[in-house]
Design a protein around this motif. Structure first.
Motif, PDB file in Angstrom:
ATOM      1  N   LEU A 146      32.396  28.091  31.334  1.00  0.00           N
ATOM      2  CA  LEU A 146      32.716  29.430  31.830  1.00  0.00           C
ATOM      3  C   LEU A 146      32.654  29.454  33.355  1.00  0.00           C
ATOM      4  O   LEU A 146      31.645  29.057  33.940  1.00  0.00           O
ATOM      5  CB  LEU A 146      31.690  30.407  31.248  1.00  0.00           C
ATOM      6  CG  LEU A 146      31.939  31.881  31.350  1.00  0.00           C
ATOM      7  CD1 LEU A 146      33.176  32.294  30.582  1.00  0.00           C
ATOM      8  CD2 LEU A 146      30.725  32.632  30.802  1.00  0.00           C
ATOM      9  N   PRO A 181      33.992  31.600  37.255  1.00  0.00           N
ATOM     10  CA  PRO A 181      34.339  32.955  37.724  1.00  0.00           C
ATOM     11  C   PRO A 181      35.780  33.147  38.186  1.00  0.00           C
ATOM     12  O   PRO A 181      36.256  34.269  38.213  1.00  0.00           O
ATOM     13  CB  PRO A 181      33.366  33.165  38.893  1.00  0.00           C
ATOM     14  CG  PRO A 181      33.050  31.796  39.387  1.00  0.00           C
ATOM     15  CD  PRO A 181      33.119  30.890  38.202  1.00  0.00           C
ATOM     16  N   THR A 183      37.841  31.629  32.315  1.00  0.00           N
ATOM     17  CA  THR A 183      37.211  32.716  33.058  1.00  0.00           C
ATOM     18  C   THR A 183      36.623  33.701  32.044  1.00  0.00           C
ATOM     19  O   THR A 183      36.347  33.321  30.908  1.00  0.00           O
ATOM     20  CB  THR A 183      38.267  33.388  33.952  1.00  0.00           C
ATOM     21  OG1 THR A 183      39.382  33.765  33.124  1.00  0.00           O
ATOM     22  CG2 THR A 183      38.758  32.444  35.034  1.00  0.00           C
ATOM     23  N   HIS A 184      36.454  34.958  32.437  1.00  0.00           N
ATOM     24  CA  HIS A 184      35.906  35.978  31.525  1.00  0.00           C
ATOM     25  C   HIS A 184      36.708  36.086  30.219  1.00  0.00           C
ATOM     26  O   HIS A 184      36.220  36.633  29.234  1.00  0.00           O
ATOM     27  CB  HIS A 184      35.904  37.357  32.210  1.00  0.00           C
ATOM     28  CG  HIS A 184      34.852  37.503  33.263  1.00  0.00           C
ATOM     29  ND1 HIS A 184      34.969  36.921  34.504  1.00  0.00           N
ATOM     30  CD2 HIS A 184      33.671  38.149  33.262  1.00  0.00           C
ATOM     31  CE1 HIS A 184      33.902  37.224  35.218  1.00  0.00           C
ATOM     32  NE2 HIS A 184      33.103  37.968  34.494  1.00  0.00           N
ATOM     33  N   SER A 226      36.355  37.297  25.362  1.00  0.00           N
ATOM     34  CA  SER A 226      37.175  38.322  24.702  1.00  0.00           C
ATOM     35  C   SER A 226      36.930  38.284  23.189  1.00  0.00           C
ATOM     36  O   SER A 226      36.560  37.245  22.627  1.00  0.00           O
ATOM     37  CB  SER A 226      38.664  38.073  24.983  1.00  0.00           C
ATOM     38  OG  SER A 226      38.910  38.045  26.367  1.00  0.00           O
ATOM     39  N   PHE A 252      28.696  36.068  38.635  1.00  0.00           N
ATOM     40  CA  PHE A 252      28.818  36.942  37.464  1.00  0.00           C
ATOM     41  C   PHE A 252      27.814  38.090  37.557  1.00  0.00           C
ATOM     42  O   PHE A 252      26.678  37.889  37.992  1.00  0.00           O
ATOM     43  CB  PHE A 252      28.557  36.164  36.166  1.00  0.00           C
ATOM     44  CG  PHE A 252      29.609  35.143  35.833  1.00  0.00           C
ATOM     45  CD1 PHE A 252      30.778  35.520  35.188  1.00  0.00           C
ATOM     46  CD2 PHE A 252      29.437  33.815  36.171  1.00  0.00           C
ATOM     47  CE1 PHE A 252      31.754  34.579  34.887  1.00  0.00           C
ATOM     48  CE2 PHE A 252      30.399  32.861  35.873  1.00  0.00           C
ATOM     49  CZ  PHE A 252      31.565  33.252  35.228  1.00  0.00           C
ATOM     50  N   ALA A 307      27.640  41.025  32.482  1.00  0.00           N
ATOM     51  CA  ALA A 307      28.466  39.935  31.936  1.00  0.00           C
ATOM     52  C   ALA A 307      27.585  38.831  31.386  1.00  0.00           C
ATOM     53  O   ALA A 307      27.826  38.304  30.293  1.00  0.00           O
ATOM     54  CB  ALA A 307      29.392  39.391  33.024  1.00  0.00           C
ATOM     55  N   LYS A 308      26.516  38.484  32.123  1.00  0.00           N
ATOM     56  CA  LYS A 308      25.642  37.395  31.679  1.00  0.00           C
ATOM     57  C   LYS A 308      24.886  37.762  30.407  1.00  0.00           C
ATOM     58  O   LYS A 308      24.687  36.930  29.523  1.00  0.00           O
ATOM     59  CB  LYS A 308      24.665  37.021  32.800  1.00  0.00           C
ATOM     60  CG  LYS A 308      25.313  36.134  33.852  1.00  0.00           C
ATOM     61  CD  LYS A 308      24.370  35.730  34.949  1.00  0.00           C
ATOM     62  CE  LYS A 308      24.118  36.853  35.915  1.00  0.00           C
ATOM     63  NZ  LYS A 308      23.608  36.410  37.200  1.00  0.00           N
TER      64      LYS A 308
END
Length: 558
Positions: free
Chosen positions: A75, A77, A130-131, A135, A154, A158-159
């Motif tokens: 993962l 950014p 990325t993010h 999903s 992040f 998010a974390k």
């Protein structure tokens, strides 16, 4: 899931690494493998400077996971960094049957759908993204490892979302400058920490200059780099005015090929700009902070950061890390408006960057950031902040108890929320005798000469919550530093009073001449309607009298 020991392929893969591992890097690799082979899920932070080999630690962990039949997620950014890691992983795994895919806006919708399907049916072993990776439509067949790169980029929400999503999965976090909250969790033992401080061979520190914005300095810096066939980063973090800056730079350095890169460009356009710069077709990359993470271009060895006052410590450190990736001398110019050269927090930040210019300073920068901004809210969403409203002593106690309870080692003891203050007119907690004849209760420099050890001694004293802990610490001090001098004996008697009074929920122990008063909030504790009187002549006898009187209250059950 407890991973198996290394396979022959693992050893063969690691032997193919082109560079020699540093001592710290080898230790970090061993720490990660040990964590992976345990049944307890890994939660380890790897803190190391830019270019010190954190990614190689992650790559070996990913290889180990895949060799044991598990999937791994990487993962990151930014899309630029995702592309770089994707290319790197495909190159490193080329000789092995490992399928690597990427999920980012650089991929077409068709490619993304194929990658998501492959993750679900298990045909994709490793995914970089990325993010987009968190999903709802992204499901894994059998996920065993998650690597989070550039953790400081992040947000805390998010974390926490990642942690909820990847429960019971090994998590490895990489950062050169972890945010205060993450660093403090590691320092207190709530998560594991490995630090890579040894620089690779032949690495030269980046020369850092904090200067007022002056076009003569800008022109000279750029011309010097171009004269040695190098490339330049010019960072301007405002998309609206970036075209005007390009025109100005073209005027200052005629003939230089200048490209613009920022996050609002289309995927294809940004990818082309980066590819041209990597290939050496452009001289200057005028960009926003999209270049902050992970770019590794050895030929780019000068960076100019416009309005450096608008960046945090970690941002400045990461940006400076874009240069100096090879053996050439590199330069970083932090450009400030003239009126900010001598005042404000911005000046402190950029001065700290200049102060920590030697190799391996990322951890020190993060510690300085923790010192400036505070540790944040460990149970909430604030990633930095002050703890003054709670008080440092109580904060340390609560944190220590919570960590002990969660670790399940020794049972964390309940901490009394009463913090007892001592206001004794015959005693001072500072070194030396005062004009009023007060006696000092402190740790002398002659007893513990090292200032760090002395501060640590005071911290541990402040954290005490039980008499049994106090006895253990007293014994430790005697073993390490020898017999107590008088100021230390008085300090321990005062600590004994504080601990005993706290159990009676006494907020303040106060003396005025011979009179002793104990306060519970607005109320006094009295015996027979009168305050007791101290008869002792010196500080030691007075302190012992107070202890005796508090003990009598405790025995009376009041």
């Amino acid at each position: 899931y407890a991973f198996a020991a290394d396979t022959p392929w693992q050893r063969e893969f690691e032997d193919s690494f082109l560079y020699e591992e540093t001592e710290d890097q080898e230790k970090a690799i061993d720490d990660v493998k040990t964590d992976m082979e345990r049944e307890r899920p890994m939660d380890r932070l790897i803190c190391g400077d830019v270019g010190f080999g954190k990614t190689e630690v992650a790559i070996r962990a990913i290889f180990k996971a895949v060799m044991d039949g598990k999937q791994a997620a990487f993962l990151v950014p930014t899309t630029v960094l995702a592309q770089q890691h994707f290319n790197n992983l495909r190159e490193r795994f080329a000789d092995y049957p490992i399928s690597v895919q990427m999920l980012s806006r650089f991929r077409t919708a068709k490619e993304q759908r194929a990658a998501v399907a492959g993750l679900k049916d298990g045909s994709v072993d490793v995914v970089v993204g990325t993010h987009r990776l968190v999903s709802k439509d992204v499901e894994f067949h059998d996920l065993g490892l998650v690597v989070v790169d550039e953790e400081q980029r992040f947000g805390v929400r998010a974390k926490e979302k990642f942690k909820q999503r990847f429960r019971l999965v090994d998590v490895l976090t990489l950062s050169a400058t972890p945010i205060p909250r993450t660093l403090y969790l590691s320092l207190t033992g709530a998560r594991d920490l490995s630090v890579i401080e040894t620089p690779p061979r032949n690495r030269v520190p980046v020369e850092t200059a904090v200067v007022p914005y002056d076009e003569r300095i800008v022109r000279e810096a750029m011309q010097r780099e171009l004269a040695r066939d190098g490339q330049v980063y010019f960072l301007h973090n405002r998309v609206q005015s970036i075209e005007n800056v390009r025109q100005r730079l073209e005027f200052l350095v005629p003939g230089a090929k200048i490209d613009i890169g920022h996050g609002q460009m289309s995927e294809g356009e940004l990818e082309e700009v980066m590819a041209r710069f990597v290939a050496g077709e452009t001289d200057v990359l005028l960009a926003t902070t999209i270049i902050e993470s992970g770019l590794d271009i050895p030929n780019a060895n000068t960076i100019l950061i416009d309005r450096a006052d608008r960046f945090g410590l970690a941002d400045l450190y990461q940006l400076r890390g874009r240069v100096g990736r090879a053996q050439n001398k590199a330069y970083a110019y932090l450009l400030l408006p003239k009126h900010l050269m001598t005042v404000g927090d911005a000046r402190k930040r950029v001065s700290a960057i200049r102060q920590y210019s030697q190799l391996g300073s990322g951890f020190k920068i993060a510690m300085r950031d923790l010192e400036i901004r505070g540790a944040g809210n460990l149970l909430g969403t604030a990633q930095s902040g002050y703890i003054g409203s709670v008080g440092f002593e109580l904060y340390c106690q609560l944190l220590k108890t919570a960590v002990a309870q969660l670790k399940g080692g020794r049972k964390g003891k309940a901490v009394s929320l009463v913090r007892t203050k001592l206001d004794l007119d015959f005693l001072t907690f500072q070194e030396g005798e005062t004009a009023e004849g007060m006696t000092g209760a402190y740790v002398p420099k002659t007893y513990i000469p090292d200032s760090r050890e002395r501060i640590e001694a005071y911290r541990r004293l402040a954290e005490l919550s039980e008499p049994a802990e106090a006895k253990r610490l007293q014994q430790e001090w005697r073993d390490r530093y020898g017999k107590f001098p008088r100021p230390v004996r008085l300090l321990w008697l005062a600590t004994d009073i504080r601990l005993r009074a706290a159990r009676l929920r006494v907020r303040l122990v106060e003396t005025k001449e011979e009179k002793l008063m104990l306060h519970q909030g607005q109320d006094f504790i009295m015996t027979g309607g009168r305050f007791p009187r101290l008869t002792g002549r010196d500080a030691t006898s007075k302190l012992k009298e107070i202890i005796t009187w508090i003990n009598s209250l405790s025995q009376d059950g009041k």
